[in-house]
Write an enzyme that holds these catalytic residues in place. Structure first.
Site: not given
Ligand code: GUN
Length: 298
Positions: A61, A105, A128
């Site tokens: 990422k 995460q 997200d």
């Protein structure tokens, strides 16, 4: 004289190539934002602990964020980090104007309640799309940040099929991260949507009705070839590692690919289908979030 056969488009959906293209577009948008607005979008990624798969995801990422010209802020915290400490970091990132997107995460260590952390992220920075405010906006047709994997699936479907209006879509799987938002996105495109799951009676028959079939169950090769209607478009969200004698293992999706490809009009492979789209859509969401925060129309 024999006619040349028309160039037939492969029934393989190349997510890797599509994601590469999308990243190029994002890089061009970022260049414009810098030159026209003096604005560099920034993404903060928070990793708690040492989970090897999570470390790889976070590294990828960060690398792709930098590659498209955005600012990357990596926060690596030890596995013993407490919930209060993580919430304090989230608050700091919420308040930091250089941070336009925040991703914590998952999974998190046992001592931390993931829902409390997701709830603490500013919905405007929730790239997200996991915050209930974004889930609610998606369900009610508002200006949401949409979870990256289903967003990637939708982009692949629209690229292959164009207008999805009126199509019969079956989503197998009802997770908050993929199945439910995928169904909402397809409904938003005016598909007739069925959500199937582990308690669905005669799953094979439900799948056979689908013109668009999205498999997101996390069960290796569960969707069989003869569950796929002739010409259907199949999107395989699964990434399952099957142990092999060589110790490395083999990646397979939730769809029995070789059999399904014989029936499908189009199908995503694993790897190289939906997988590469997820990070590309995370970058896209970061640009979207940053532009909304600053009132910029791209
Ligand atoms: N862990 C595995 N996939 C994801 C994801 O898309 N977002 C977050 N936050 N954690 C993950």
């Amino acid at each position: 004289m024999a006619m040349n056969a028309p160039a037939s488009r492969s029934n393989l959906i190349d997510g890797k190539a599509f994601a590469e293209n999308l990243r190029k577009q994002i890089a061009a948008d970022v260049t414009l934002l810098k030159s026209n607005h003096g604005f560099t979008p920034g993404l903060a990624v928070v990793l708690v602990g040492e989970d090897p798969a999570s470390r790889v995801y976070v590294k990828n990422k960060a690398a792709q964020t930098v590659e498209v010209g955005m600012a990357s802020f990596e926060h690596k915290l030890p596995p013993t980090t407490g919930q209060a400490e993580l919430l304090a970091l989230v608050k700091k990132l919420n308040d930091d104007p250089a941070v336009n997107g925040i991703l914590v995460q998952l999974p998190l260590p046992k001592q931390i309640d993931p829902q409390a952390v997701l709830d603490a992220i500013d919905p405007a920075k929730d790239v997200d799309g996991f915050h209930v405010v974004n889930a609610g906006r998606l369900a009610t047709g508002g200006e949401a940040l949409v979870p990256c994997t289903p967003l990637g699936c939708l982009l692949l479907l629209k690229d292959r099929l164009g207008d999805l209006s009126g199509k019969r879509a079956v989503v197998v799987g009802r997770s908050n991260i993929v199945g439910k938002p995928m169904a909402q996105l397809l409904l938003g495109e005016s598909c007739t949507v069925t959500i199937a799951h582990s308690r669905t009676r005669d799953l094979a028959a439900e799948c056979r009705r689908a013109e668009i079939l999205v498999a997101a169950v996390g069960k290796p090769e569960m969707v069989k070839g003869d569950w796929v209607a002739p010409g259907a478009t199949v999107i395989d969200v699964g990434i399952n590692r099957i142990p092999m004698p060589d110790g490395k293992g083999r990646l397979v999706g939730d769809v029995a690919f070789a059999e399904a490809a014989k029936h499908a009009g189009a199908i995503t492979p694993v790897p190289g289908g939906v997988g590469p789209m997820t990070i590309a859509c995370l970058l896209k969401n970061t640009v979207t979030a940053g532009c909304r925060q600053r009132g910029i129309k791209l």
